[in-house]
Write an enzyme that holds these catalytic residues in place. Structure first.
Site, PDB file in Angstrom:
ATOM      1  N   ALA A  75     -92.600  22.987  39.892  1.00 35.17           N
ATOM      2  CA  ALA A  75     -93.437  23.444  38.779  1.00 35.17           C
ATOM      3  C   ALA A  75     -94.525  24.415  39.215  1.00 35.17           C
ATOM      4  CB  ALA A  75     -94.060  22.243  38.066  1.00 35.17           C
ATOM      5  N   THR A  76     -95.029  24.280  40.432  1.00 34.67           N
ATOM      6  CA  THR A  76     -96.054  25.220  40.891  1.00 34.67           C
ATOM      7  C   THR A  76     -95.504  26.644  40.910  1.00 34.67           C
ATOM      8  OG1 THR A  76     -97.321  23.604  42.171  1.00 34.67           O
ATOM      9  CG2 THR A  76     -97.499  25.910  42.844  1.00 34.67           C
ATOM     10  N   ASN A 154    -101.666  15.595  33.202  1.00 37.86           N
ATOM     11  CA  ASN A 154    -101.284  14.748  34.321  1.00 37.86           C
ATOM     12  C   ASN A 154    -102.323  13.703  34.692  1.00 37.86           C
ATOM     13  OD1 ASN A 154    -102.471  17.417  35.067  1.00 37.86           O
ATOM     14  ND2 ASN A 154    -102.674  16.448  37.073  1.00 37.86           N
ATOM     15  N   GLN A 182     -95.016  16.591  33.096  1.00 42.36           N
ATOM     16  CA  GLN A 182     -95.369  15.207  32.810  1.00 42.36           C
ATOM     17  C   GLN A 182     -94.795  14.723  31.478  1.00 42.36           C
ATOM     18  OE1 GLN A 182     -96.861  13.261  34.918  1.00 42.36           O
ATOM     19  NE2 GLN A 182     -97.672  14.720  36.413  1.00 42.36           N
ATOM     20  N   SER A 200     -90.496  20.128  36.732  1.00 41.94           N
ATOM     21  CA  SER A 200     -90.545  19.712  38.138  1.00 41.94           C
ATOM     22  C   SER A 200     -89.537  18.604  38.395  1.00 41.94           C
ATOM     23  CB  SER A 200     -91.954  19.216  38.487  1.00 41.94           C
ATOM     24  OG  SER A 200     -91.993  18.664  39.786  1.00 41.94           O
ATOM     25  N   HIS A 202     -89.365  16.343  40.964  1.00 42.92           N
ATOM     26  CA  HIS A 202     -89.822  15.054  41.503  1.00 42.92           C
ATOM     27  C   HIS A 202     -90.683  14.260  40.527  1.00 42.92           C
ATOM     28  CE1 HIS A 202     -94.146  15.761  42.744  1.00 42.92           C
ATOM     29  NE2 HIS A 202     -93.755  17.004  42.520  1.00 42.92           N
ATOM     30  N   THR A 240     -81.038  32.184  48.019  1.00 39.55           N
ATOM     31  CA  THR A 240     -79.901  31.283  47.862  1.00 39.55           C
ATOM     32  C   THR A 240     -80.362  29.962  47.268  1.00 39.55           C
ATOM     33  OG1 THR A 240     -78.788  32.260  49.770  1.00 39.55           O
ATOM     34  CG2 THR A 240     -78.049  30.071  49.080  1.00 39.55           C
ATOM     35  N   CYS A 326    -103.259  16.273  43.133  1.00 44.50           N
ATOM     36  CA  CYS A 326    -103.396  17.650  43.606  1.00 44.50           C
ATOM     37  C   CYS A 326    -104.835  18.005  43.958  1.00 44.50           C
ATOM     38  CB  CYS A 326    -102.879  18.614  42.542  1.00 44.50           C
ATOM     39  SG  CYS A 326    -101.181  18.263  42.064  1.00 44.50           S
TER      40      CYS A 326
END
Length: 388
Positions: A75-76, A154, A182, A200, A202, A240, A326
């Protein structure tokens, strides 16, 4: 119960679902072809797996076209590609970016970077319940190239009125980007009403190191890439693609689509029990953010007279957060809590509790009881609390 580590930090990251891992494994050592080498069978097989994953993501977010899904590292990167890509593409025609004051740091920092390049950046205030000030949005949307407001925060779990925000943006000709990291897999999200959407891996029980950016294709949203190379992903994200990670994200989305409703119902039961127990047993304790417009798996409390870190130190067997993962390396109080007018002392006394797919009732009961015990003990030792 205390003999094992209890994980209650599902907003920071989620464990990879074993079904996701099983789907990924063949693409590490067996079907290891380069998905862009389509002239031979192994490359073709990898490419087909990528396209299946793209379809799975598109189905979860109701994207009209699977080609709108651009794979990224997370997501970043997705958020930076959206903010910087739009800002640089439209530098001459419009020079204003509008975002909320409680966006994820990667959104805020990307906006600040664009401000240093000469663009006008406006940070919208939020109300005390964490909802964006819609009157401020209506004032600032004129002349804006892009509006970026996350669907679910978040830190406090508040859900923004995305449909209303989208309608305002479309009425005024501004592109609308939302970070759904989220939200996706927890509540229904609809890409058909959005121009750009960040995901994202994860945060949705998929692998770390992979994400996606939905970029509307009809009519097409045009943006500049962050870096250059072989022109993969419609020329927007060269390099790739990591086939196993893309497959994992797709599988995670597929599982979420099937299980989202039942999982949400279970987490709502946890949330209702936990909130009632904490607030009924601890005076001067507050649930931060809107009481109703929130996902059930993210709770943020302030315990007057007690430092959030002190509670965590008394519960080393429980993984929680005293702020966003974060920004948790900083001793400063949460900018999100400041934005919703939480007093400095209460901001420092905050604790975020996250429930998720593998949370069980015994953990909810144990953690809630332990928090009550520790807060009462810390308050009993505090000379400040005696005077309250």
């Amino acid at each position: 119960m205390a003999s094992k580590i209890i994980y209650m930090d599902y907003q920071a990251t989620t464990p990879c679902d074993r079904r996701v891992l099983e789907a990924m494994i063949p693409y590490f050592c067996e079907n290891f072809g380069n998905p862009h080498s389509v002239i031979h069978v192994m490359g073709e097989q990898a490419g087909e797996a990528i396209e299946r994953a793209r379809e799975q993501i598109a189905e979860l977010i109701n994207a009209p076209d699977k080609k709108a899904i651009i794979f990224t590292s997370g997501a970043t990167e997705s958020n930076n590609l959206a903010i910087q890509g739009i800002a640089r593409r439209h530098k001459g025609s419009g020079n204003k970016i509008v975002a909320s004051a409680i966006e994820h740091p990667c959104i805020l920092e990307a906006c600040h970077a664009m401000k240093r390049e000469g663009l006008n950046v406006v940070m919208l205030p939020v109300l005390e319940n964490g909802i964006v000030d819609m009157d401020a949005l209506k004032r600032e949307v004129d002349g804006a190239t892009l509006v970026s407001i996350m669907t679910v925060n978040n830190e406090i779990g508040v859900i923004q009125p995305i449909d209303e925000i989208s309608a305002i943006c479309r009425e005024h000709g501004a592109l609308f980007h939302t970070d759904v990291s989220q939200a996706v897999g927890k509540i229904k999200v609809d890409a058909s009403k959005i121009d750009l959407m960040s995901i994202s891996g994860h945060k949705i029980y998929g692998p770390k190191g992979v994400g996606a950016l939905y970029v509307r294709t009809n009519p097409p949203v045009e943006l500049e890439p962050l870096f250059f190379g072989g022109g993969q992903e419609r020329g927007l994200r060269s390099g790739t693609l990591p086939t196993p990670l893309c497959v994992g994200l797709g599988e995670a989305c597929s599982i979420a689509k099937q299980e989202m409703l039942s999982e949400s119902k279970r987490l709502m039961e946890f949330k209702n029990y936990f909130v009632a127990k904490i607030l009924d047993n601890l005076e001067k304790t507050y649930l931060n953010g809107d009481k109703e417009r929130r996902i059930p798996g993210c709770l943020n409390f302030s315990f007057d007279g007690v430092e959030g870190e002190a509670i965590m130190l008394g519960m080393r067997d429980v993984c929680m957060s005293s702020g966003s993962a974060c920004t948790s390396a900083s001793l400063q109080s949460s900018y999100v809590l400041k934005a919703i007018s939480i007093r400095e002392n209460l901001a420092h006394s905050s604790l975020r509790i996250g429930f998720g797919r593998y949370t069980i009732w015994e953990e909810v009961e144990y953690v809630s009881s332990k928090i009550i015990e520790i807060v009462n003990r810390l308050r009993a030792m505090s000379p400040i609390w005696e005077g309250k």
